[in-house]
Design a protein around this motif. Structure first.
Motif, PDB file in Angstrom:
ATOM      1  N   VAL A 192       2.865  -5.279  19.664  1.00 42.82           N
ATOM      2  CA  VAL A 192       1.822  -4.930  18.696  1.00 42.82           C
ATOM      3  C   VAL A 192       2.386  -5.003  17.275  1.00 42.82           C
ATOM      4  CG1 VAL A 192       0.251  -3.131  17.883  1.00 42.82           C
ATOM      5  CG2 VAL A 192       0.538  -3.499  20.335  1.00 42.82           C
ATOM      6  N   ASP A 193       3.473  -4.286  17.037  1.00 43.71           N
ATOM      7  CA  ASP A 193       4.031  -4.295  15.682  1.00 43.71           C
ATOM      8  C   ASP A 193       4.734  -5.616  15.359  1.00 43.71           C
ATOM      9  OD1 ASP A 193       2.992  -1.888  15.123  1.00 43.71           O
ATOM     10  OD2 ASP A 193       4.855  -0.761  15.099  1.00 43.71           O
ATOM     11  N   TYR A 194       5.285  -6.264  16.393  1.00 46.39           N
ATOM     12  CA  TYR A 194       5.886  -7.590  16.169  1.00 46.39           C
ATOM     13  C   TYR A 194       4.822  -8.563  15.650  1.00 46.39           C
ATOM     14  CZ  TYR A 194       8.402 -11.949  17.286  1.00 46.39           C
ATOM     15  OH  TYR A 194       9.013 -13.183  17.226  1.00 46.39           O
ATOM     16  N   LYS A 196       2.147  -7.836  14.019  1.00 46.94           N
ATOM     17  CA  LYS A 196       1.842  -7.459  12.633  1.00 46.94           C
ATOM     18  C   LYS A 196       2.952  -7.957  11.706  1.00 46.94           C
ATOM     19  CE  LYS A 196       2.555  -3.302  11.346  1.00 46.94           C
ATOM     20  NZ  LYS A 196       2.597  -1.837  11.354  1.00 46.94           N
ATOM     21  N   ASP A 197       4.204  -7.752  12.117  1.00 49.19           N
ATOM     22  CA  ASP A 197       5.339  -8.151  11.289  1.00 49.19           C
ATOM     23  C   ASP A 197       5.392  -9.665  11.095  1.00 49.19           C
ATOM     24  OD1 ASP A 197       7.932  -7.211  10.010  1.00 49.19           O
ATOM     25  OD2 ASP A 197       8.666  -8.774  11.351  1.00 49.19           O
ATOM     26  N   MET A 198       5.021 -10.409  12.135  1.00 48.43           N
ATOM     27  CA  MET A 198       5.007 -11.876  12.043  1.00 48.43           C
ATOM     28  C   MET A 198       3.725 -12.370  11.368  1.00 48.43           C
ATOM     29  SD  MET A 198       7.798 -13.279  13.550  1.00 48.43           S
ATOM     30  CE  MET A 198       7.446 -14.808  14.462  1.00 48.43           C
ATOM     31  N   ARG A 199       2.800 -11.446  11.095  1.00 46.44           N
ATOM     32  CA  ARG A 199       1.514 -11.783  10.482  1.00 46.44           C
ATOM     33  C   ARG A 199       0.742 -12.808  11.320  1.00 46.44           C
ATOM     34  NH1 ARG A 199       2.508 -12.623   4.167  1.00 46.44           N
ATOM     35  NH2 ARG A 199       3.217 -14.640   4.915  1.00 46.44           N
ATOM     36  N   ALA A 200       0.828 -12.646  12.630  1.00 50.42           N
ATOM     37  CA  ALA A 200       0.117 -13.552  13.532  1.00 50.42           C
ATOM     38  C   ALA A 200      -1.320 -13.087  13.737  1.00 50.42           C
ATOM     39  CB  ALA A 200       0.840 -13.637  14.867  1.00 50.42           C
TER      40      ALA A 200
ATOM     41  N   SER B 222       9.582 -14.774   8.602  1.00 49.36           N
ATOM     42  CA  SER B 222       9.319 -13.335   8.679  1.00 49.36           C
ATOM     43  C   SER B 222      10.569 -12.529   8.339  1.00 49.36           C
ATOM     44  CB  SER B 222       8.821 -12.987  10.087  1.00 49.36           C
ATOM     45  OG  SER B 222       8.644 -11.612  10.229  1.00 49.36           O
ATOM     46  N   ARG B 250      -1.359 -19.987  14.016  1.00 49.81           N
ATOM     47  CA  ARG B 250      -1.603 -18.606  13.576  1.00 49.81           C
ATOM     48  C   ARG B 250      -1.155 -17.603  14.636  1.00 49.81           C
ATOM     49  NH1 ARG B 250      -6.346 -20.915  11.783  1.00 49.81           N
ATOM     50  NH2 ARG B 250      -7.555 -19.977  13.447  1.00 49.81           N
ATOM     51  N   GLY B 253       2.222 -16.795  13.975  1.00 42.96           N
ATOM     52  CA  GLY B 253       2.524 -16.216  12.677  1.00 42.96           C
ATOM     53  C   GLY B 253       2.749 -17.255  11.592  1.00 42.96           C
ATOM     54  N   THR B 399      -4.315  -8.154   9.014  1.00 42.67           N
ATOM     55  CA  THR B 399      -3.712  -9.417   8.595  1.00 42.67           C
ATOM     56  C   THR B 399      -4.730 -10.405   8.014  1.00 42.67           C
ATOM     57  OG1 THR B 399      -1.857  -9.110  10.116  1.00 42.67           O
ATOM     58  CG2 THR B 399      -2.214 -11.333   9.296  1.00 42.67           C
TER      59      THR B 399
END
Lengths: 435, 435, 435
Positions: A192-194, A196-200, B222, B250, B253, B399
């Motif tokens: 989940v946070d990965y 978000k962090d990768m902005r996927a 990232s 996407r 990411g 995002t």
């Protein structure tokens, strides 16, 4: 240096998180208390009182008290390992200091919980230097509390690109004199946070599958002698999807998975064990379909394959718009190519025992045969598959048995259910084979 | 160290290259001039006057002059950033020195273009030491021309195995005192030359999909606070294929993509934004099919799924050769499992606003409901999907909104088209939510 | 530093292992002797007398003698390179020392084999420091025996997570003054032991596909100027599966593959070469189907696509439950989108020659046309595909030709079979084009 595992369990099937303090309940530790009473297949290999995301920020001080209370009282009886998750963030010294304080308090010998605490889970780690900061806090805590240096395990949640890269550095950094990273235990993906962090982004908002992350986690664990665990599977109702994900994970060498409910724990404790009964797969319509066993025969009742005898000893097989006219040998050959067998626990133990006997008698390889009668559109065809077993086959087949033996050794609370599942005889033989 | 982005734009959707000098035209800068006049959705986030592969080697001196001429005259008005690509090769000092000379000339303050130049794109880089050679030339140029050190961004084209590996080293190398790699901006995949460098082959000559390269580029971006951009999609006619590729990107990411024509720029500027209208997906025949909205109902008109009422309150659902007899609840359950909803911009903004209000009222999670009437073979079934929104869901959903807000802030020339697309009200709310 | 290949062959298609000593035979070297007599397409590019897994532990001393005997007598005539595999293990100094002793003996000039030995294959390597231990033994052996330092190539089998990570370090470590890792030649995946090392499991016991490992091996080879080779394909009967695997490998830049039988060697020597005859692919039923050439027309005879003329100049095309009514132009367009062409060796050589001529005449790009008459349900449709060839297309197309030329130069024993396959004229032109 050989890859040595610095912990007792060789495998971890299940990583089960519980909120440490829930607001609005008479007893904010209610969920923690009930999780601590789980036993058998409902109890996870690793239980994670979760003082991070599962618990509201304003409840986390109370969460620390609850962890201490519940673990001090129920920890001795709990059948799995206990690894609370504390707060941490690679980009926030405030959060890191809070995580340190939470661990310092939970492990204070005066609080009576530490003897049942196996380690801690550190979320949101960054690059390897960030992992070292957490490790240093473990060392300071051990020193302050008079615990043996390195006795508390450290597990991390991989939920950033930096942390994914760090898994490639870990083996080189472990064993350096200025850290105690040998305490590392689990590498857990946190998709989940990965994400978000990768902005996927995905159109429906569901998580991307991240196959490369899971490969890199599994490889990092393999190279450093650790255990790889996949992240949470949110759709709790979707048991089939959870099983598919675990199957995919196992093909990557990732045996463990996060569980959100006792129901998921049962599924995830069971899934990596060989099945009670073997089964046959038939390739039809571009997929592998599991055949139904009826009176000892393997029946295909789908529409993607049809078979009829032409009355002259020949056969017509139709598949995917293709029409094949075959004699009996060609038909057998074609069906052999299209079938695969999933061995049962019993099959695996049999084959291993047979190979061991052969090896003792000086033979390096033996042929194992698996025979079946297939039924397609009422037409019966006998097939028989030979597979050579040599040392390499033997060792590869050993992974599920080693896992079973690890479970059998460390989880006596599951013996009864395992015996119900397989029968006492198979359980006994599986626990002994290869030793 | 936190991951800090050293540039204004947080997202880059489009990377549009133009030849700098075309032989045989009255005005060799014609294409450059016309690209410099693009506005709105036709104008890219990053415009790349391409003095490398898009321009013939014997035209590149003239290309430098054309870049200076066009950027000096049109750069002030151009709505995106301007990053010319110069020549470079990890294996040729001659080419590297030419690249240095091209940059030195383009940025000469006397030529009047430098104030509109945001940075340069360096192709064919090798390992991280090769990236440092380019960075050093940027530093020398900045020093010679009295520009602030680090003010010119550097983007690279990843088109070799070495460069792919270098992306794993970048975070460690940035911030070392002997380089200025903090100037890094875009990591752009160049699959044509990468395929050549890897000596990969496909039967038809089409490019391999390289999923691992794209993952590693996205992860490298990232980890180092940069932006990942996919390479060119050659088949300009194939809009559907371009969209599929961007959707796949996407989910990794990777938000940006190369565009070869203003038509591709429009597609790529639009694709990562949430849709105007939500839609329903139904799993049928092994695929997710988008249902057609008719009079507020969601109609499936394919052949892979059939449904009929049996007149007794029961239903028969046929799918993939399987025949299910279901009562109403079971049917609803089955269809819930088979459906997914793609939220509209409006849905996302609504949910975020609702969650924010709930959070302010002290609630950590709320349920969002999405209801629809499905129509399959004329049979109508009402379904209703609940989804829990907590802090993590909220942040993940953010995002596309963050992307939208980044576009809204930096591309005022697109406001009008965005308002036409979504309506002024939604645009206003989407620009404000979460701030 | 440019990527320089330190060996003669630029490509290795085939890596063929033979047991060095088989118990119970009159002549334990029988398989070795017969392998050493292979010629032409049956002879591998790299022959590996295998003194590790293919040979029983108690036969390995005799295996060393057999290698010496057979290579001394047959090595001069053998058309491929000879690289015996010795024992090695990252976790066992005993095994490593045995490997050293085996190499020392095989290369003793008094034994007469060393002049035909091109290098050794080291299995079960660990991280890069383990590779250096093996390299150091090579150096000592070269020194002891008066061989030129670095003259023996070293290839490794990648069958652990550590070794997979080491491939990312190799380029940085090669060229350091304290090692001779420039001797590196092949990176070979060993999926059986890798699967065991990663503790991966599949239901049927078949090997996982490991796409990320193969990518990383190919990338590691590309970055360090080496050659990537895939592991053994166990199901020897399954020629179609072997071909599919090689096609997938080539799309990853991995040109070589392990061969277990002379039959697999023929397949693997042939597969990466362009086909004698071009062919058309049509997308139908979610797959790319190869059309059958009949009287110069391309005939589709599957069920997934149907076409009929409506008598009014229009057409009805049905595909996947979708029904399209199209005029002639739309039909042509639709079929163009659905088709792809696999060029023959002749097509590739033609295009390259044409492009070279155009370039000489000062043109940077030319259009190549491929035309065909498709026949679907008896309806004939003419289509014609244009493809632009520029420098990049030319260079990408060159990979199979470079491979062919490498084969042609180093394997004169295959000339006759190549001429039979393609015709002498094409072989001659293909050997010359681009030089």
């Amino acid at each position: 240096m050989s890859v040595t595992r610095h912990y007792e369990r060789e495998f971890v099937r299940t990583f089960f998180t519980s909120p440490t303090a829930v607001d609005g309940e008479d007893d904010s530790a209610k969920m923690l208390r009930s999780a601590g009473q789980l036993r058998g297949l409902q109890a996870p290999d690793v239980w994670v009182p979760d003082n991070e995301d599962a618990t509201a920020p304003n409840m986390r001080d109370e969460g620390v008290e609850n962890i201490i209370d519940v673990v001090a009282n129920q920890g001795a009886e709990f059948p799995g390992e206990i690894h609370p998750r504390v707060v941490w963030h690679r980009e926030s010294p405030t959060t890191r200091y809070q995580g340190f304080q939470q661990m310092l308090e939970i492990t204070d010998p005066e609080n009576g919980a530490v003897e049942h605490i196996d380690g801690f889970v550190i979320p949101e780690v960054g690059d390897i230097d960030d992992w070292k900061k957490a490790d240093e806090f473990f060392t300071i805590i051990e020193n302050e509390h008079g615990l043996e240096e390195g006795s508390l395990s450290m597990s991390v949640i991989v939920e950033s690109g930096e942390a994914e890269l760090a898994m490639g550095d870990l083996r080189d950094e472990m064993g350096k004199p200025s850290n105690n990273l040998e305490r590392m235990f689990l590498l857990v993906d946190g998709e989940v946070d990965y994400t978000k962090d990768m902005r996927a982004m995905t159109p429906t908002g569901e998580l991307p599958p991240w196959p490369e992350l899971r490969h890199n986690t599994s490889r990092g664990a393999s190279a450093a002698g650790l255990i790889a665990v996949d992240g949470p599977y949110d759709d709790i109702r979707d048991v089939e999807g959870y099983r598919e994900r675990m199957k995919d994970n196992r093909a990557k060498g990732m045996t463990g998975i996060w569980s959100l409910t006792p129901g998921q724990v049962v599924e995830a404790n069971t899934a990596p064990l060989p099945p009670k009964t073997g089964s046959w797969l038939l390739e039809a319509g571009g997929q592998e379909v599991e055949l139904e066993a009826q009176d000892g025969k393997q029946v295909y009742d789908g529409d993607d394959l049809s078979l009829e005898a032409d009355g002259d000893g020949g056969y017509v097989l139709q598949a995917g718009g293709e029409r094949l006219e075959l004699d009996e040998d060609e038909l057998t050959e074609e069906l052999l190519d299209r079938t695969a067998y999933i061995p049962s626990m019993n099959d695996i133990v049999d084959s291993m025992e047979e190979f061991e006997a052969a090896k003792e008698a000086g033979k390096g390889a033996i042929a194992m045969t698996q025979a079946a009668t297939l039924v397609i559109d009422g037409v019966e065809v006998d097939i028989s598959k030979d597979r050579m077993w040599d040392e390499a086959t033997y060792q590869a087949a050993q992974t599920p048995i080693t896992l079973f033996q690890d479970v059998y050794e460390h989880r006596p609370d599951q013996h009864e259910e395992l015996e119900e599942m397989y029968g006492a005889d198979i359980v006994e033989r599986a626990a002994a084979v290869g030793n």
